[in-house]
Enzyme design. Structure first.
Site, PDB file in Angstrom:
ATOM      1  N   LYS A 115       6.642  19.331  -9.582  1.00  0.00           N
ATOM      2  CA  LYS A 115       7.884  19.657  -8.873  1.00  0.00           C
ATOM      3  C   LYS A 115       8.210  21.146  -8.973  1.00  0.00           C
ATOM      4  CE  LYS A 115       9.958  15.088  -9.300  1.00  0.00           C
ATOM      5  NZ  LYS A 115      10.876  14.254 -10.070  1.00  0.00           N
ATOM      6  N   LYS A 195      -1.009   5.168  -0.795  1.00  0.00           N
ATOM      7  CA  LYS A 195       0.053   4.290  -1.299  1.00  0.00           C
ATOM      8  C   LYS A 195       1.364   4.473  -0.516  1.00  0.00           C
ATOM      9  CE  LYS A 195       2.549   3.666  -5.611  1.00  0.00           C
ATOM     10  NZ  LYS A 195       2.830   4.267  -6.902  1.00  0.00           N
ATOM     11  N   LYS A 198       3.975   7.626  -0.468  1.00  0.00           N
ATOM     12  CA  LYS A 198       3.370   8.850  -1.010  1.00  0.00           C
ATOM     13  C   LYS A 198       3.394   9.992   0.011  1.00  0.00           C
ATOM     14  CE  LYS A 198       2.408   8.464  -5.282  1.00  0.00           C
ATOM     15  NZ  LYS A 198       3.296   9.191  -6.147  1.00  0.00           N
TER      16      LYS A 198
END
Ligand code: SF4
Length: 332
Positions: A115, A195, A198
């Site tokens: 992040k 997924k 995602k």
């Protein structure tokens, strides 16, 4: 009896990956452990990342996350369900934990690295996130934490913080263990890019409260077995995300019929998708109806959250008193 804690991000509408991976598990654990199942919409965590934090939407998303969880069957009168910022003890314990946690360990967290790389200026709160998460869990002396595998490192750090506190101030906290729900890992996104949830935006997700006609528009164009070019080509359901969804939403008979029909070219992909939509409709319609009823009665939702915060504080207060005393704060 074990005490379960799980934090739920107020990220707006949950998708079927969240539903099968986490929310149904919350309902099941709630039926087993009652008020010892503690679920918290973690709005204090949500504000740590400026890249995804939208102040104008936070309250609405927090409310909607409560609605979605109640709509899938979580009964607020049977479990403890509340909003993190309504229980200020989370922040108090978190601060004490930050004084026990080396900056180097926080900087090593993979999620922090991912992040912070995307930000020009990194807020200290993003670095402290795992200390707040440790406080969320240990504030209730929870020993069982249902999480995704991406949280393994944070749970390890929580155990480390518990050990450090116990060593410094005397035995206080249990070392919680993570319990994983493997099903979450196998739910592919409807755009075929890995997924569910995602990739960015809503193109990969099917929201549990999404209107059925919008779901159909996504299913209609969803990729299937790439080797099945013509209707007459036999297919392989094992490589098709539509078949993965059938396993979640269709009955055993339908799954077997689809499997055989796909392999022999007995059914076409559009028919297969329509059958899937029928299963989804049966499964999701009652959830949609309950969500509409809850949205039409916002006072019920707010009262349930207020009651949940009251119950959470009743557990947290004596534990915080014990912590304050052990740390050595002056008692008046
Ligand atoms: S028939 Fe169904 S399972 Fe087979 S490739 Fe088409 S959509 Fe996928």
């Amino acid at each position: 009896m074990p005490r379960v804690f799980s934090g739920i991000q107020p990220t707006g509408e949950p998708h079927i990956g969240n539903y099968f991976g986490a929310m149904r598990n919350y309902v099941r654990l709630g039926e087993e452990f009652g008020k010892n199942s503690i679920y918290c919409v973690v709005d204090l965590h949500a504000i740590t990342n400026p890249a995804s934090f939208e102040p104008a939407l936070l309250a609405q998303r927090t409310f909607e996350m409560a609605v979605a969880n109640f709509a899938v069957g979580l009964d607020p009168s049977r479990v403890t369900f509340f909003v993190q910022s309504h229980v200020p003890e989370h922040q108090e314990l978190s601060w004490i934990f930050t004084t026990l946690t080396p900056v180097g360990e926080l900087e090593r967290m993979t999620q922090y690295k991912d992040k912070s790389e995307q930000l020009e200026s990194v807020p200290a709160g993003l670095l402290m996130y795992p200390a707040l998460m440790a406080a969320d869990i240990l504030l209730y002396k929870a020993d069982t934490v249902p999480v995704g595998e991406d949280q393994t490192q944070h749970i390890e750090l929580t155990r480390e913080i518990a050990r450090k506190f116990n060593h410094a101030f005397g035995e206080t906290f249990p070392e919680p263990r993570a319990v994983y729900n493997k099903q979450a890992l196998r739910i592919p996104g409807v755009d075929g890019n890995g997924k569910m949830g995602k990739s960015k935006g809503e193109s990969s997700t099917i929201g549990i409260l999404e209107p059925l006609d919008a779901i159909w528009q996504k299913l209609r164009v969803a990729p299937t077995d790439p080797a099945r070019v013509r209707r007459t080509d036999p297919g392989n359901p094992d490589v098709c995300l539509i078949f993965d969804y059938h396993k979640l939403f269709s009955g055993l008979d339908t799954i077997q019929t689809v499997d055989a029909g796909c392999r022999t070219a007995g059914i076409g992909c559009i028919d297969c998708k329509k059958t899937l939509l029928a299963g989804m409709t049966e499964h999701l319609s009652p959830i949609h109806e309950r969500a509409e009823a809850l949205k039409a009665d916002p006072d019920f939702v707010r009262d349930a959250l207020a009651q949940g915060a009251k119950e959470a504080r009743a557990v947290a207060r004596p534990i915080m008193e014990e912590v304050r005393e052990k740390v050595g704060f002056l008692k008046l």
